[in-house]
Scaffold this active site. Structure first.
Site, PDB file in Angstrom:
ATOM      1  CE1 TYR A 119      37.572  37.419  42.148  1.00  3.43           C
ATOM      2  CE2 TYR A 119      38.500  39.120  44.036  1.00  3.43           C
ATOM      3  CZ  TYR A 119      37.945  37.112  43.278  1.00  3.43           C
ATOM      4  OH  TYR A 119      37.313  36.795  43.983  1.00  3.43           O
ATOM      5  CD  GLU A 207      35.150  34.693  42.289  1.00  5.91           C
ATOM      6  OE1 GLU A 207      36.314  34.771  42.614  1.00  5.91           O
ATOM      7  OE2 GLU A 207      34.711  33.355  42.019  1.00  5.91           O
TER       8      GLU A 207
END
Length: 401
Positions: A119, A207
Site C-alpha cells: 500500500y 492512493e
C-alpha cells in the site's frame, strides 16, 4: 473532485508511473474489443465506480453467491460474460452504503502475475501542512482495517515543502516496504513520479492499493484512486473535464453551480450556515440537542440574495429534511441579505417545514424585521443553543404527528 480508476491510471502514466495496459469500456461490445487489444491470456474486468472495496462488493440484482465487481477472465468469452453481468447493475461496497452505485463503465486490463502487494499513498496532512507519504506492507487490504488491527505495519513520512521530495524519502519508503537492491531503486523512482503527479495536478490524494511486485520483478501500480483540490480546478481545465456527474449526489452538483459548499448527510434537520467552522459547530450542537443534521452547507462569507435562495432550495429539495436551522453570523455577510434570501426561497417553494433562524452581526435588526414582517411561520432564536433546541423539538413534534 474524484475520478475513475482508468482515468487515474492514464493520468499517472503521463508522469511515467508504471501501470498495466488497459482500456475503458461503456458497453459489452467495447469490453470485448478492449480485451482484443491486450495480449492475454489473462484479463481483469473491473467495475468503475467512485468507491473502494469493489472486489468484495455485491450486485443487488444478482444472487449472494455472485462474484464481485473485479473479476479475472481467462478468455474473451469470459470477458463478455462478466461485462454483461456487471454493466447496468448496482454494486454495493463498504464505501457506497446500502444504496450502492450503478456500474456504467468498465476497465479491461492486462492480468498480472503478482508476487507481493503493498500500500502506498500521498495525502495532504492538514495538521503539519505537508504532503504525507503513507506506506504499508499490507497491500490489497482496507487500510483502515490495517490501521486498526496492526498500526505498526503503517509508516508515515512527511515531506518538507521547502526541500521537496529528497532521495532519503525514497530510501525510507523502500525500507518500510522491505525492499532492497533493484526493487528499492524502482520504489524511489515510482515515489518520485507520484510526487510529481501530486504537485502537477494539485491532487489532494493519490492512493495506490496495491502497488505490486510482478513475478518478473517489476513494481507496478495495479489500482489507483486520485482526488483533486476542487479549488484548484481553474488551473486544470483538462482535469475538470474528467468529472463524472453520475457518480455525485444531485444536490451537491446543484450546489457546485452556485459555489456552495454542500455535503449530504443522513439526518433530517437541514442546516444553512456561513463559515465552515460555524457550520461544524451547528451540526455538533444539533447532535448534542438530540437531533441529526441532514447536510453541511456553507454559503460563504459574501453570498448574494440569489445564492442564499439557491442554498435554501437545495436543502428543501432533500425529501429527508423535516426542519431547517439557519445560523448566520453577519460579518461580510449581511443579515438582511440572508433574510431576503430566506423569505424569497420560502415563498417560492411554499415552505411547510419548521424553520428556525438565528441571526447575529451586521444589520441583524433589519434582518429580523424582514423575517418578522414576511408573514411566514419563522421561529426566531436568541442564540445557537436556543436555535438547536427549538428546531429539534419542532422536528420531533412533526415526526410524531
Amino acid at each position: 473532485m474524484n475520478i475513475h480508476e482508468y482515468q487515474a491510471k492514464e493520468l499517472l502514466a503521463k508522469f511515467g508511473v508504471p501501470v498495466p495496459a488497459g482500456f475503458a469500456a461503456m458497453s459489452v461490445e467495447e469490453a470485448v474489443a478492449a480485451a482484443g487489444k491486450l495480449p492475454g491470456p489473462l484479463w481483469v474486468v473491473k467495475s468503475q465506480i467512485h468507491a473502494g472495496g469493489r472486489g468484495k462488493g455485491k450486485f443487488t440484482e444478482l444472487g449472494p453467491d455472485a462474484k464481485g465487481g473485479v473479476r479475472l477472465a481467462h478468455s474473451i468469452d469470459e470477458v463478455r460474460d462478466h461485462s454483461a453481468e456487471m454493466l447496468g447493475k448496482t454494486l454495493v461496497t463498504v464505501q457506497t452504503g446500502p444504496a450502492g452505485k450503478q456500474v456504467q463503465r468498465l476497465y479491461i486490463t492486462d492480468g498480472v502475475d503478482i508476487a507481493k502487494e503493498f500500500y502506498l499513498a500521498l495525502l495532504v496532512d492538514r495538521e503539519s501542512g505537508r504532503i504525507a507519504i503513507v506506506a504499508s506492507t499490507e497491500g490489497g487490504m482496507n487500510i483502515e482495517e490495517v490501521a486498526h488491527a496492526t498500526p505498526d505495519k503503517i509508516t508515515t513520512i512527511t515531506v518538507d515543502p521547502a526541500t521537496g521530495l529528497m532521495p532519503h524519502h525514497g530510501r525510507s519508503v523502500a525500507a518500510a516496504l522491505g525492499l532492497s537492491g533493484d526493487l528499492a531503486k524502482q520504489c524511489a523512482s515510482v515515489l518520485a513520479k507520484l510526487y510529481d503527479a501530486f504537485l502537477g495536478t494539485d491532487a489532494s490524494q493519490i492512493e495506490i492499493n496495491p502497488l505490486a511486485i510482478t513475478e518478473g520483478g517489476q513494481l507496478m501500480v495495479l489500482d489507483a484512486k486520485v482526488g483533486f483540490d476542487s479549488n484548484a480546478m481553474f488551473r486544470h481545465k483538462d482535469l475538470a473535464e474528467l468529472r463524472d456527474l453520475s457518480e455525485e449526489d444531485a444536490h451537491e452538483i446543484e450546489a457546485s453551480k452556485y459555489d456552495l459548499a454542500y455535503i449530504k448527510l443522513d439526518g433530517d434537520i437541514g442546516c444553512m450556515v456561513n463559515g465552515a467552522g460555524l457550520a461544524m459547530a451547528t451540526m455538533d450542537i444539533i447532535k448534542l440537542s438530540g437531533g441529526e443534521p441532514a447536510n453541511f452547507l456553507d454559503v460563504g462569507g459574501g453570498a448574494s440574495k440569489e445564492k442564499v435562495t439557491a442554498a435554501f432550495k437545495i436543502i428543501l429539495s432533500d425529501p429527508a429534511v423535516k426542519g431547517i436551522l439557519v445560523n448566520i453570523f453577519g460579518g461580510i455577510m449581511r443579515c438582511d441579505t440572508i433574510a431576503e434570501g430566506i423569505v424569497a426561497a420560502a415563498r417560492e417553494v411554499k415552505l411547510e417545514d419548521p424553520l428556525v433562524v438565528r441571526l447575529e452581526g451586521t444589520n441583524v435588526d433589519l434582518g429580523k424585521k424582514i423575517l418578522s414582517e414576511s408573514g411566514l411561520p419563522i421561529v426566531a432564536a436568541d442564540d445557537l443553543g436556543d436555535a438547536a433546541n427549538k428546531i429539534v423539538a419542532a422536528v420531533k413534534q412533526r415526526v410524531a404527528a
